[in-house]
Design a protein around this motif. Sequence first.
Motif, PDB file in Angstrom:
ATOM      1  N   ILE A  87       0.838  -1.201   0.000  1.00 61.30           N
ATOM      2  CA  ILE A  87       0.000   0.000   0.000  1.00 61.30           C
ATOM      3  C   ILE A  87       0.872   1.251   0.000  1.00 61.30           C
ATOM      4  CG2 ILE A  87      -1.662   1.351   1.344  1.00 61.30           C
ATOM      5  CD1 ILE A  87      -2.898  -1.324   2.243  1.00 61.30           C
ATOM      6  N   CYS A  88       1.925   1.261   0.802  1.00 61.07           N
ATOM      7  CA  CYS A  88       2.823   2.420   0.849  1.00 61.07           C
ATOM      8  C   CYS A  88       3.528   2.630  -0.487  1.00 61.07           C
ATOM      9  CB  CYS A  88       3.848   2.247   1.966  1.00 61.07           C
ATOM     10  SG  CYS A  88       3.146   2.452   3.602  1.00 61.07           S
ATOM     11  N   ASP A  89       3.966   1.556  -1.122  1.00 56.86           N
ATOM     12  CA  ASP A  89       4.620   1.673  -2.434  1.00 56.86           C
ATOM     13  C   ASP A  89       3.678   2.279  -3.469  1.00 56.86           C
ATOM     14  OD1 ASP A  89       6.938   0.592  -1.430  1.00 56.86           O
ATOM     15  OD2 ASP A  89       6.609  -1.424  -2.255  1.00 56.86           O
ATOM     16  N   VAL A  90       2.445   1.791  -3.509  1.00 55.78           N
ATOM     17  CA  VAL A  90       1.465   2.304  -4.474  1.00 55.78           C
ATOM     18  C   VAL A  90       1.135   3.765  -4.167  1.00 55.78           C
ATOM     19  CG1 VAL A  90      -0.909   2.081  -5.313  1.00 55.78           C
ATOM     20  CG2 VAL A  90       0.495   0.036  -4.996  1.00 55.78           C
ATOM     21  N   ALA A  91       0.948   4.095  -2.897  1.00 51.17           N
ATOM     22  CA  ALA A  91       0.641   5.480  -2.521  1.00 51.17           C
ATOM     23  C   ALA A  91       1.773   6.414  -2.932  1.00 51.17           C
ATOM     24  CB  ALA A  91       0.408   5.573  -1.013  1.00 51.17           C
ATOM     25  N   ASP A  92       2.996   5.955  -2.771  1.00 48.05           N
ATOM     26  CA  ASP A  92       4.158   6.761  -3.159  1.00 48.05           C
ATOM     27  C   ASP A  92       4.237   6.914  -4.678  1.00 48.05           C
ATOM     28  OD1 ASP A  92       6.412   8.271  -2.382  1.00 48.05           O
ATOM     29  OD2 ASP A  92       7.729   6.595  -2.845  1.00 48.05           O
ATOM     30  N   GLN A 104      -2.079  -4.665  18.114  1.00 44.46           N
ATOM     31  CA  GLN A 104      -1.347  -3.601  17.432  1.00 44.46           C
ATOM     32  C   GLN A 104      -0.168  -4.151  16.660  1.00 44.46           C
ATOM     33  OE1 GLN A 104      -0.344  -0.582  20.263  1.00 44.46           O
ATOM     34  NE2 GLN A 104      -2.384   0.307  20.221  1.00 44.46           N
ATOM     35  N   ASN A 105       0.489  -5.170  17.190  1.00 42.45           N
ATOM     36  CA  ASN A 105       1.647  -5.755  16.513  1.00 42.45           C
ATOM     37  C   ASN A 105       1.265  -6.410  15.197  1.00 42.45           C
ATOM     38  OD1 ASN A 105       3.333  -4.949  18.567  1.00 42.45           O
ATOM     39  ND2 ASN A 105       3.133  -6.875  19.679  1.00 42.45           N
ATOM     40  N   ASN A 106       0.039  -6.903  15.099  1.00 49.68           N
ATOM     41  CA  ASN A 106      -0.406  -7.612  13.903  1.00 49.68           C
ATOM     42  C   ASN A 106      -1.347  -6.778  13.039  1.00 49.68           C
ATOM     43  OD1 ASN A 106       0.999  -9.933  14.687  1.00 49.68           O
ATOM     44  ND2 ASN A 106      -0.674 -10.531  16.022  1.00 49.68           N
ATOM     45  N   SER A 107      -1.578  -5.533  13.390  1.00 47.63           N
ATOM     46  CA  SER A 107      -2.551  -4.704  12.706  1.00 47.63           C
ATOM     47  C   SER A 107      -1.970  -4.050  11.456  1.00 47.63           C
ATOM     48  CB  SER A 107      -3.047  -3.613  13.663  1.00 47.63           C
ATOM     49  OG  SER A 107      -3.794  -2.656  12.984  1.00 47.63           O
ATOM     50  N   VAL A 108      -2.630  -4.281  10.313  1.00 45.71           N
ATOM     51  CA  VAL A 108      -2.201  -3.656   9.062  1.00 45.71           C
ATOM     52  C   VAL A 108      -2.367  -2.146   9.171  1.00 45.71           C
ATOM     53  CG1 VAL A 108      -2.719  -3.403   6.608  1.00 45.71           C
ATOM     54  CG2 VAL A 108      -2.703  -5.672   7.651  1.00 45.71           C
ATOM     55  N   SER A 109      -3.488  -1.693   9.733  1.00 45.64           N
ATOM     56  CA  SER A 109      -3.719  -0.248   9.829  1.00 45.64           C
ATOM     57  C   SER A 109      -2.688   0.426  10.737  1.00 45.64           C
ATOM     58  CB  SER A 109      -5.141   0.042  10.310  1.00 45.64           C
ATOM     59  OG  SER A 109      -5.399  -0.580  11.542  1.00 45.64           O
ATOM     60  N   HIS A 110      -2.343  -0.206  11.843  1.00 45.26           N
ATOM     61  CA  HIS A 110      -1.352   0.376  12.754  1.00 45.26           C
ATOM     62  C   HIS A 110       0.008   0.473  12.066  1.00 45.26           C
ATOM     63  CE1 HIS A 110       1.346   0.627  16.265  1.00 45.26           C
ATOM     64  NE2 HIS A 110       0.344   1.320  16.783  1.00 45.26           N
ATOM     65  N   ARG A 111       0.402  -0.572  11.359  1.00 42.12           N
ATOM     66  CA  ARG A 111       1.689  -0.580  10.643  1.00 42.12           C
ATOM     67  C   ARG A 111       1.685   0.457   9.524  1.00 42.12           C
ATOM     68  NH1 ARG A 111       6.821  -1.324  11.145  1.00 42.12           N
ATOM     69  NH2 ARG A 111       7.808  -2.626   9.602  1.00 42.12           N
ATOM     70  N   LEU A 112       0.563   0.571   8.833  1.00 42.38           N
ATOM     71  CA  LEU A 112       0.455   1.515   7.727  1.00 42.38           C
ATOM     72  C   LEU A 112       0.577   2.959   8.215  1.00 42.38           C
ATOM     73  CD1 LEU A 112       0.030   1.704   4.697  1.00 42.38           C
ATOM     74  CD2 LEU A 112      -2.409   1.816   5.119  1.00 42.38           C
ATOM     75  N   LEU A 158       4.186   3.735   8.470  1.00 37.71           N
ATOM     76  CA  LEU A 158       4.997   3.681   7.249  1.00 37.71           C
ATOM     77  C   LEU A 158       4.556   4.607   6.120  1.00 37.71           C
ATOM     78  CD1 LEU A 158       5.323  -0.201   6.911  1.00 37.71           C
ATOM     79  CD2 LEU A 158       7.080   1.379   7.715  1.00 37.71           C
ATOM     80  N   ALA A 159       3.307   4.991   6.108  1.00 35.53           N
ATOM     81  CA  ALA A 159       2.722   5.684   4.959  1.00 35.53           C
ATOM     82  C   ALA A 159       3.397   7.010   4.637  1.00 35.53           C
ATOM     83  CB  ALA A 159       1.242   5.913   5.186  1.00 35.53           C
ATOM     84  N   PRO A 160       3.512   7.301   3.334  1.00 34.41           N
ATOM     85  CA  PRO A 160       4.109   8.560   2.895  1.00 34.41           C
ATOM     86  C   PRO A 160       3.110   9.729   2.921  1.00 34.41           C
ATOM     87  CG  PRO A 160       3.541   7.252   0.988  1.00 34.41           C
ATOM     88  CD  PRO A 160       3.236   6.411   2.204  1.00 34.41           C
ATOM     89  N   CYS A 161       1.881   9.457   3.416  1.00 29.47           N
ATOM     90  CA  CYS A 161       0.825  10.469   3.469  1.00 29.47           C
ATOM     91  C   CYS A 161      -0.062  10.158   4.677  1.00 29.47           C
ATOM     92  CB  CYS A 161       0.012  10.436   2.174  1.00 29.47           C
ATOM     93  SG  CYS A 161      -0.819   8.865   1.883  1.00 29.47           S
ATOM     94  N   PRO A 162      -0.997  11.046   4.989  1.00 32.18           N
ATOM     95  CA  PRO A 162      -1.918  10.779   6.109  1.00 32.18           C
ATOM     96  C   PRO A 162      -2.762   9.541   5.866  1.00 32.18           C
ATOM     97  CG  PRO A 162      -2.016  13.083   5.474  1.00 32.18           C
ATOM     98  CD  PRO A 162      -1.205  12.393   4.428  1.00 32.18           C
ATOM     99  N   VAL A 163      -3.134   8.863   6.969  1.00 34.19           N
ATOM    100  CA  VAL A 163      -3.973   7.667   6.900  1.00 34.19           C
ATOM    101  C   VAL A 163      -5.202   7.891   7.777  1.00 34.19           C
ATOM    102  CG1 VAL A 163      -4.111   5.187   7.390  1.00 34.19           C
ATOM    103  CG2 VAL A 163      -1.949   6.189   6.596  1.00 34.19           C
ATOM    104  N   LEU A 164      -6.383   7.689   7.198  1.00 32.67           N
ATOM    105  CA  LEU A 164      -7.640   7.788   7.938  1.00 32.67           C
ATOM    106  C   LEU A 164      -8.156   6.364   8.133  1.00 32.67           C
ATOM    107  CD1 LEU A 164     -10.055   9.355   9.114  1.00 32.67           C
ATOM    108  CD2 LEU A 164     -10.999   9.422   6.795  1.00 32.67           C
ATOM    109  N   VAL A 165      -8.254   5.931   9.390  1.00 33.93           N
ATOM    110  CA  VAL A 165      -8.734   4.596   9.700  1.00 33.93           C
ATOM    111  C   VAL A 165     -10.174   4.701  10.175  1.00 33.93           C
ATOM    112  CG1 VAL A 165      -8.368   2.529  11.087  1.00 33.93           C
ATOM    113  CG2 VAL A 165      -6.401   3.863  10.330  1.00 33.93           C
ATOM    114  N   VAL A 166     -11.055   3.998   9.499  1.00 31.50           N
ATOM    115  CA  VAL A 166     -12.486   4.016   9.804  1.00 31.50           C
ATOM    116  C   VAL A 166     -12.837   2.715  10.521  1.00 31.50           C
ATOM    117  CG1 VAL A 166     -14.808   4.203   8.852  1.00 31.50           C
ATOM    118  CG2 VAL A 166     -12.900   5.381   7.745  1.00 31.50           C
TER     119      VAL A 166
END
Length: 63
Positions: A17-22, A43-51, A54-62
Amino acid sequence: MNSVKSEYREGKVPFVICDVADELEISLIVMGSRSLSLSAEGQNNSVSHRLIDLAPCPVLVVP
């Protein structure tokens, strides 16, 4: 007008996801959460927490 594009990639989800966003210069990532990340173990296994980390932009978790 914006267009929709579908793409398939393999790999660890947060990194892909981070690669595509970048690559696409995305300004915001919006994703759902299963609310399992409320515990420390979740939290250790959460995709949203990890994202969020790592994300190159803001992340909104719903929830």
